[in-house]
Design an enzyme around this catalytic site. Structure first.
Site, PDB file in Angstrom:
ATOM      1  N   THR A 135       0.817  -1.209   0.000  1.00 43.13           N
ATOM      2  CA  THR A 135       0.000   0.000   0.000  1.00 43.13           C
ATOM      3  C   THR A 135       0.858   1.271   0.000  1.00 43.13           C
ATOM      4  OG1 THR A 135      -1.530   1.264   1.383  1.00 43.13           O
ATOM      5  CG2 THR A 135      -0.105  -0.260   2.532  1.00 43.13           C
ATOM      6  N   ASP A 136       0.274   2.360  -0.456  1.00 40.17           N
ATOM      7  CA  ASP A 136       0.968   3.659  -0.390  1.00 40.17           C
ATOM      8  C   ASP A 136       1.020   4.198   1.042  1.00 40.17           C
ATOM      9  OD1 ASP A 136      -1.716   4.350  -0.070  1.00 40.17           O
ATOM     10  OD2 ASP A 136      -1.729   5.872  -1.658  1.00 40.17           O
ATOM     11  N   GLU A 137       0.198   3.612   1.955  1.00 42.48           N
ATOM     12  CA  GLU A 137       0.139   4.158   3.319  1.00 42.48           C
ATOM     13  C   GLU A 137       1.448   3.985   4.078  1.00 42.48           C
ATOM     14  OE1 GLU A 137      -3.320   3.552   5.640  1.00 42.48           O
ATOM     15  OE2 GLU A 137      -4.656   3.610   3.915  1.00 42.48           O
ATOM     16  N   TYR A 161      -2.177  -0.408  11.002  1.00 41.75           N
ATOM     17  CA  TYR A 161      -2.274  -1.091   9.698  1.00 41.75           C
ATOM     18  C   TYR A 161      -1.044  -0.803   8.836  1.00 41.75           C
ATOM     19  CZ  TYR A 161      -3.400  -1.598   4.746  1.00 41.75           C
ATOM     20  OH  TYR A 161      -3.333  -1.899   3.405  1.00 41.75           O
ATOM     21  N   LYS A 165       1.970  -3.246   7.429  1.00 34.34           N
ATOM     22  CA  LYS A 165       2.287  -3.432   6.002  1.00 34.34           C
ATOM     23  C   LYS A 165       3.741  -3.028   5.739  1.00 34.34           C
ATOM     24  CE  LYS A 165      -0.028  -4.566   3.009  1.00 34.34           C
ATOM     25  NZ  LYS A 165      -0.394  -5.894   2.439  1.00 34.34           N
TER      26      LYS A 165
HETATM   27  P1  NAD Z   1      -9.711  -7.348   2.037  1.00 36.49           P
HETATM   28  O1  NAD Z   1      -9.728  -7.040   3.481  1.00 36.49           O
HETATM   29  O2  NAD Z   1     -10.921  -7.072   1.209  1.00 36.49           O
HETATM   30  O3  NAD Z   1      -9.362  -8.908   1.815  1.00 36.49           O
HETATM   31  C1  NAD Z   1      -8.366  -9.558   2.534  1.00 36.49           C
HETATM   32  C2  NAD Z   1      -8.472 -11.059   2.248  1.00 36.49           C
HETATM   33  O4  NAD Z   1      -7.415 -11.715   2.968  1.00 36.49           O
HETATM   34  C3  NAD Z   1      -9.787 -11.676   2.715  1.00 36.49           C
HETATM   35  O5  NAD Z   1     -10.275 -12.579   1.747  1.00 36.49           O
HETATM   36  C4  NAD Z   1      -9.391 -12.432   3.989  1.00 36.49           C
HETATM   37  O6  NAD Z   1     -10.212 -13.548   4.249  1.00 36.49           O
HETATM   38  C5  NAD Z   1      -7.963 -12.834   3.654  1.00 36.49           C
HETATM   39  N1  NAD Z   1      -7.137 -13.067   4.861  1.00 36.49           N
HETATM   40  C6  NAD Z   1      -7.015 -12.245   5.941  1.00 36.49           C
HETATM   41  N2  NAD Z   1      -6.180 -12.804   6.837  1.00 36.49           N
HETATM   42  C7  NAD Z   1      -5.740 -13.978   6.291  1.00 36.49           C
HETATM   43  C8  NAD Z   1      -4.832 -14.997   6.720  1.00 36.49           C
HETATM   44  N3  NAD Z   1      -4.214 -14.915   7.919  1.00 36.49           N
HETATM   45  N4  NAD Z   1      -4.621 -16.043   5.906  1.00 36.49           N
HETATM   46  C9  NAD Z   1      -5.246 -16.141   4.711  1.00 36.49           C
HETATM   47  N5  NAD Z   1      -6.117 -15.220   4.260  1.00 36.49           N
HETATM   48  C10 NAD Z   1      -6.362 -14.144   5.038  1.00 36.49           C
HETATM   49  O7  NAD Z   1      -8.438  -6.597   1.462  1.00 36.49           O
HETATM   50  P2  NAD Z   1      -8.237  -5.850   0.066  1.00 36.49           P
HETATM   51  O8  NAD Z   1      -8.760  -4.481   0.168  1.00 36.49           O
HETATM   52  O9  NAD Z   1      -8.693  -6.745  -1.008  1.00 36.49           O
HETATM   53  O10 NAD Z   1      -6.637  -5.735   0.056  1.00 36.49           O
HETATM   54  C11 NAD Z   1      -5.843  -6.811  -0.463  1.00 36.49           C
HETATM   55  C12 NAD Z   1      -4.375  -6.448  -0.313  1.00 36.49           C
HETATM   56  O11 NAD Z   1      -4.114  -5.251  -1.038  1.00 36.49           O
HETATM   57  C13 NAD Z   1      -3.926  -6.180   1.120  1.00 36.49           C
HETATM   58  O12 NAD Z   1      -2.639  -6.703   1.284  1.00 36.49           O
HETATM   59  C14 NAD Z   1      -3.910  -4.670   1.234  1.00 36.49           C
HETATM   60  O13 NAD Z   1      -2.980  -4.243   2.181  1.00 36.49           O
HETATM   61  C15 NAD Z   1      -3.503  -4.289  -0.171  1.00 36.49           C
HETATM   62  N6  NAD Z   1      -3.967  -2.960  -0.631  1.00 36.49           N
HETATM   63  C16 NAD Z   1      -5.276  -2.610  -0.518  1.00 36.49           C
HETATM   64  C17 NAD Z   1      -5.706  -1.382  -1.008  1.00 36.49           C
HETATM   65  C18 NAD Z   1      -7.145  -0.946  -0.921  1.00 36.49           C
HETATM   66  O14 NAD Z   1      -7.451   0.208  -1.243  1.00 36.49           O
HETATM   67  N7  NAD Z   1      -8.085  -1.810  -0.529  1.00 36.49           N
HETATM   68  C19 NAD Z   1      -4.785  -0.508  -1.606  1.00 36.49           C
HETATM   69  C20 NAD Z   1      -3.441  -0.907  -1.690  1.00 36.49           C
HETATM   70  C21 NAD Z   1      -3.047  -2.147  -1.219  1.00 36.49           C
HETATM   71  O1  DAU Z   2      -4.153   3.973   0.412  1.00 38.74           O
HETATM   72  C1  DAU Z   2      -4.370   2.591   0.316  1.00 38.74           C
HETATM   73  C2  DAU Z   2      -5.227   2.130   1.461  1.00 38.74           C
HETATM   74  O2  DAU Z   2      -6.544   2.602   1.202  1.00 38.74           O
HETATM   75  C3  DAU Z   2      -5.222   0.623   1.657  1.00 38.74           C
HETATM   76  O3  DAU Z   2      -3.929   0.205   1.985  1.00 38.74           O
HETATM   77  C4  DAU Z   2      -6.207   0.206   2.743  1.00 38.74           C
HETATM   78  O4  DAU Z   2      -6.274  -1.202   2.833  1.00 38.74           O
HETATM   79  C5  DAU Z   2      -7.575   0.756   2.390  1.00 38.74           C
HETATM   80  O5  DAU Z   2      -8.493   0.443   3.409  1.00 38.74           O
HETATM   81  C6  DAU Z   2      -7.513   2.261   2.158  1.00 38.74           C
HETATM   82  O6  DAU Z   2      -7.244   2.961   3.399  1.00 38.74           O
HETATM   83  P1  DAU Z   2      -8.016   4.310   3.790  1.00 38.74           P
HETATM   84  O7  DAU Z   2      -7.973   4.470   5.253  1.00 38.74           O
HETATM   85  O8  DAU Z   2      -7.556   5.449   2.956  1.00 38.74           O
HETATM   86  O9  DAU Z   2      -9.508   3.907   3.271  1.00 38.74           O
HETATM   87  P2  DAU Z   2     -10.959   4.109   3.904  1.00 38.74           P
HETATM   88  O10 DAU Z   2     -11.943   3.712   2.853  1.00 38.74           O
HETATM   89  O11 DAU Z   2     -11.084   3.494   5.245  1.00 38.74           O
HETATM   90  O12 DAU Z   2     -11.032   5.693   4.078  1.00 38.74           O
HETATM   91  C7  DAU Z   2     -10.850   6.561   2.984  1.00 38.74           C
HETATM   92  C8  DAU Z   2     -10.913   7.978   3.521  1.00 38.74           C
HETATM   93  O13 DAU Z   2     -12.252   8.252   3.940  1.00 38.74           O
HETATM   94  C9  DAU Z   2     -10.041   8.216   4.723  1.00 38.74           C
HETATM   95  O14 DAU Z   2      -9.514   9.536   4.667  1.00 38.74           O
HETATM   96  C10 DAU Z   2     -10.997   8.097   5.914  1.00 38.74           C
HETATM   97  C11 DAU Z   2     -12.298   8.588   5.336  1.00 38.74           C
HETATM   98  N1  DAU Z   2     -13.519   7.964   5.902  1.00 38.74           N
HETATM   99  C12 DAU Z   2     -13.601   6.611   5.932  1.00 38.74           C
HETATM  100  C13 DAU Z   2     -14.719   5.993   6.449  1.00 38.74           C
HETATM  101  C14 DAU Z   2     -14.788   4.485   6.503  1.00 38.74           C
HETATM  102  C15 DAU Z   2     -14.573   8.763   6.330  1.00 38.74           C
HETATM  103  O15 DAU Z   2     -14.508  10.000   6.258  1.00 38.74           O
HETATM  104  N2  DAU Z   2     -15.691   8.146   6.819  1.00 38.74           N
HETATM  105  C16 DAU Z   2     -15.800   6.795   6.912  1.00 38.74           C
HETATM  106  O16 DAU Z   2     -16.847   6.294   7.419  1.00 38.74           O
END
Ligand code: NAD
Ligand code: DAU
Length: 355
Positions: A135-137, A161, A165
């Site tokens: 992730t970019d975080e 989180y 990561k």
């Molecule tokens: P998600 O939470 O939707 O899915 C995570 C999956 O991992 C689920 O299917 C869960 O059952 C599985 N899992 C969790 N713990 C596990 C374990 N111990 N063993 C096996 N499986 C397990 O997550 P996502 O949003 O699809 O993100 C996927 C990946 O991409 C993550 O590594 C996250 O850090 C990264 N990522 C997410 C975002 C985003 O915006 N969602 C952005 C950048 C990177």
């Molecule tokens: O940047 C990549 C990341 O983006 C991933 O690594 C994470 O897995 C993914 O969850 C996401 O993180 P964020 O914290 O940015 O996403 P989230 O959707 O939780 O929140 C997006 C923005 O919106 C953040 O600034 C918080 C705000 N927010 C979120 C929720 C859930 C609100 O204002 N209200 C809300 O109820």
């Protein structure tokens, strides 16, 4: 080696979109190792569950015996590692699961991969890849005028989180540097699209707006995220897997910085158009400013010129077109939403938003 890959976390949001895209474009079979936590949903993959190239394995990435056994049995040419605890707010309430899965789980998977890889014949060793999806975080927070994150930006994670990561990224780096494991790492910005669990901003807003529930905006709503449509991210992962340099990291972004308030307003405007008969219209009248997220990062922005220049990948979806597709998907998949609205989900919403 077999023409197979192991995907971890493939039942989650990005992993399931990746698997669906993979089968539409690639020939290799997939073994999907997923623990099915609250975020894992087999319904995401119902259309491929009978595919002879697909196999699901229920299990924990941290179970080294299981991971080693799967690698030995299937002889894959790659591991694509999505599995993680992924929600920042949940990490603030309880960091332990994040360290367990994201740090210790990734370590277990790396150990299993190292043991498998070190016993391969030299040509297979060269061809094998361990792709870590991050992730970019990990780079922390930007000021409004700062240049976007690039691959050499110093790590400065701010939430449990992102710290977990970051630790996993460092382990992947160390496994390449120390043992020569052929790793690849992607650091991507905020994804949105079909099948995202509705604890994250965009699906939460769509579902609450439709139900006439408050739309909780943290703080002043001016935090900025760089949004990428999930298919563009999946395409980037496939590109890096195919052509990425061993040991390299690639930043992936959508060239689409948006303030949270603007995202929420746009969701509301599209819903006003597509669902004018919802219980509360205009949907924007449901917006409520709520207490800020502790340690809330102000701005993320990604410089993705490296992957664009070196590997020829570009995002194809604009935020407007991708958001409309996403909203339409949620409108057409009421049953999907109803099926995940379990007791556990309701408990989370009550805890986080005091509803
Ligand atoms: P998600 O939470 O939707 O899915 C995570 C999956 O991992 C689920 O299917 C869960 O059952 C599985 N899992 C969790 N713990 C596990 C374990 N111990 N063993 C096996 N499986 C397990 O997550 P996502 O949003 O699809 O993100 C996927 C990946 O991409 C993550 O590594 C996250 O850090 C990264 N990522 C997410 C975002 C985003 O915006 N969602 C952005 C950048 C990177
Ligand atoms: O940047 C990549 C990341 O983006 C991933 O690594 C994470 O897995 C993914 O969850 C996401 O993180 P964020 O914290 O940015 O996403 P989230 O959707 O939780 O929140 C997006 C923005 O919106 C953040 O600034 C918080 C705000 N927010 C979120 C929720 C859930 C609100 O204002 N209200 C809300 O109820």
């Amino acid at each position: 080696m077999q023409n197979k890959i192991i995907v971890t976390g493939g039942a989650g949001f990005i992993g399931s979109n990746f698997i669906l895209q993979w089968f539409a474009n690639e020939s290799a079979a997939i073994v999907n190792l997923d623990l099915l936590t609250y975020a894992g949903n087999p319904e995401n993959l119902v259309t491929v569950s009978e595919n002879s190239r697909y196999q699901f394995v229920h299990g924990d990435i941290g179970n080294r015996e299981l991971a080693r056994g799967l690698l030995t049995e299937h002889q894959p040419r790659a591991v694509v590692h999505f599995a993680a605890e992924s929600h920042v707010d949940r990490s603030i309430h309880g960091p332990d699961d994040f360290v367990r899965t994201n740090v210790n789980g990734t370590l277990g998977l790396l150990e299993a991969a190292r043991s498998y890889w070190s016993n391969l014949p030299p040509t297979d060793q060269q061809a094998f890849r361990f792709l870590h999806v991050s992730t970019d975080e990990v780079y922390g927070s930007l000021g409004l005028d700062d240049p976007p994150f690039h691959e050499n930006t110093a790590y400065a994670p701010n939430s449990p989180y992102s710290a977990s990561k970051a630790a996993s990224d460092h382990l992947v780096r160390a496994y390449h540097h120390t043992y020569g494991l052929p790793t690849l790492t992607t650091n991507c910005s905020n994804n949105y699209g079909p099948r995202q669990f509705p604890e994250k901003l965009i699906p939460l807003m769509i579902l609450n707006a439709r139900a006439g529930k408050p739309l909780p905006v943290y703080g002043d709503g001016q935090n900025v995220r760089d949004w990428i449509f999930v298919d563009d991210h999946c395409d980037a992962v496939r590109t890096v897997l195919a052509r990425g340099g061993v040991g390299e990291t690639y930043n992936v972004g959508g060239r689409s910085e948006q303030k949270n308030m603007d995202v929420v307003e746009t969701v509301c405007a599209v819903l006003d158009e597509l669902r004018p008969d919802d219980p509360v219209v205009p949907h924007r009248s449901l917006i409520r400013f709520v207490q800020d997220r502790p340690g809330h990062d102000r701005r993320y922005a990604i410089d993705s010129r490296k992957i664009e220049r070196e590997l020829g990948w570009h995002p194809t979806e604009t935020f407007a077109s991708g958001l409309r597709k996403t909203i339409e998907w949620y409108l057409e998949h009421d049953q999907w939403t109803r099926n995940i609205a379990t007791g556990a989900y309701r408990e989370w919403v009550a805890k986080q938003y005091s509803l």
